[in-house]
Design an enzyme around this catalytic site. Structure first.
Site, PDB file in Angstrom:
ATOM      1  N   ASP A 172     -30.716  -8.147 -24.505  1.00 53.54           N
ATOM      2  CA  ASP A 172     -29.205  -8.595 -24.858  1.00 53.54           C
ATOM      3  C   ASP A 172     -28.391  -8.137 -23.529  1.00 53.54           C
ATOM      4  OD1 ASP A 172     -30.155  -9.315 -27.115  1.00 53.54           O
ATOM      5  OD2 ASP A 172     -29.505  -7.550 -28.279  1.00 53.54           O
TER       6      ASP A 172
ATOM      7  N   ASN B 269     -19.162  -8.665 -26.261  1.00 52.57           N
ATOM      8  CA  ASN B 269     -19.588  -7.648 -27.317  1.00 52.57           C
ATOM      9  C   ASN B 269     -18.154  -7.113 -27.815  1.00 52.57           C
ATOM     10  OD1 ASN B 269     -21.960  -8.333 -28.104  1.00 52.57           O
ATOM     11  ND2 ASN B 269     -22.942  -6.143 -27.255  1.00 52.57           N
TER      12      ASN B 269
END
Length: 401
Positions: free
Chosen positions: A166, A249
């Site tokens: 990620d 994010n």
């Protein structure tokens, strides 16, 4: 400054408006809308949605089917950026070498890689890799992302391949603060919640993407602007905006190593809605809802849901709960003048800045999402990741009566 027509071509947004300043110049300001800005659906120089009209028709009266988002090409893609997880992992470097040779020799692609990738994979030895070395371009990012002009890279890259986890995908997205090319993420990392592709199938996957058979998910991002206090008696509207970051994010504001709690005033469309007293506050996208926000007790939200998540970090109140606000609002988080300590802001875990009393950050939904290829479809991929990576709702079944 660009003219109105040029701004229209760049943004293509119906919920943006133009207003005139006192100097007679035209600038763009966003209308406040619960539904957020329409995304720019041209990704890099060649990629787009197969049917842009399907996105333009999305409104309060209609609902878009997430599975209908398909990748299309205005012309055949030929230039690809490969981002590899840093390190000398043997399997990762062998995978990169195998992928690079196949892309150049079989698919006739022009590759872009970083200097570290060049040395770690052994491609700096031109004699050993002379067959493909001429098809590899080396580029190096500037230290400060906010000053990094991604227009040159943005105009050159047709799509991106990430090899890692990620963090590798987040890094790749940070390189493109504006329009981001499509990303196909291979899981060669530790977690891989956002990386749904398995490397052994890369030939089949990439051929499908190049032929325009890829399914997309548009991962929304947040545009975060640092606002520094200009004088001792600074009001909210008097702050000076100095830097802007686009995050995939979350934005994190925390008290750092201070022993006292921080006080963060949260404004929504210039209206004070609450003051968070505690260790900090997480402002995240739906994509980031399964990251730090989930660890802090926030709800997990599917990436296609339009919204901005506010999750307090260890609040000093039992009634302080996470909330989700509409994606079209403007948020301002100001370090209160009554706060006993300062605070720090970080953007997707990078670019950490110290905030003093009166400083703050403005947050809005960006018009530039990250188009990510999906393995099966948006729903299947997301719930598969929840089960495999986070073991969501995994328990021993109750015996029947």
């Amino acid at each position: 400054m660009a003219s109105i027509d040029q701004c229209d071509m760049v943004n293509g947004l119906s919920n943006e408006r133009k207003k005139k300043t006192t100097q007679g110049k035209w600038v763009i300001s966003r209308r406040r809308s619960c539904h957020g800005p329409k995304p720019v659906t041209k990704f890099g120089p060649k990629a787009k949605l197969v049917d842009d009209q399907s996105v333009e028709d999305c409104s309060i009266f209609s609902t878009c089917d997430p599975s209908s988002m398909m990748l299309g090409w205005k012309s055949e893609p030929r230039q690809v950026l490969i981002i590899k997880k840093p390190g000398d992992d043997d399997y990762l470097n062998r995978s990169f070498t195998q992928l690079a040779y196949w892309l150049v020799q079989e698919m006739n692609f022009l590759l872009y890689i970083e200097p570290a990738t060049l040395s770690e994979s052994g491609f700096d030895n031109e004699e050993e890799h002379e067959n493909i070395r001429s098809k590899i371009n080396i580029w190096e990012q500037e230290a400060d992302v906010s000053s990094f002009s991604d227009r040159g890279l943005e105009a050159s890259i047709d799509f991106i391949i990430t090899l890692g986890g990620d963090g590798t995908l987040l890094y790749a997205a940070s390189l493109f603060q504006h329009s981001c090319p499509p990303v196909i993420a291979y899981h060669i990392g530790s977690l891989g919640f956002l990386t749904c592709f398995k490397f052994p199938n890369y030939k089949q996957d990439l051929k499908s993407v190049v032929n325009g058979n890829g399914k997309l998910i548009l991962r929304k991002r947040l545009e975060c602007t640092l606002m520094l206090k200009t004088d001792n008696d600074c009001k909210l509207d008097d702050n000076k905006m100095i830097k802007s970051y686009t995050v995939l994010n979350e934005l994190l504001i925390d008290r750092g190593s201070a022993q006292t709690l921080s006080n963060l005033d949260v404004y929504l469309n210039d209206r004070l809605i609450t003051t968070v007293q505690g260790d900090g506050l997480i402002v995240s996208t739906p994509t980031g809802s399964t990251a730090y926000a989930a660890a802090a007790g926030g709800s997990m939200v599917h990436p296609s849901v339009p919204g901005i998540l506010l999750t307090p970090v260890c609040p000093h109140s039992l009634s302080s709960r996470p909330v989700i606000v509409p994606s079209g609002v403007e948020l301002k988080i100001i370090l209160s003048q009554e706060s006993r300590c300062g605070a720090f802001a970080s953007f997707d875990g990078r670019n950490r800045y110290e905030l003093r009393r009166g400083d703050g950050i403005r947050v809005m939904t960006s018009v530039y999402p990250v188009p990510c290829l999906t393995q099966d479809d948006q729903i299947t991929d997301w719930f598969t990741s929840l089960g495999e990576c986070l073991h969501w709702n995994v328990r021993q079944k109750q015996k029947p009566l």
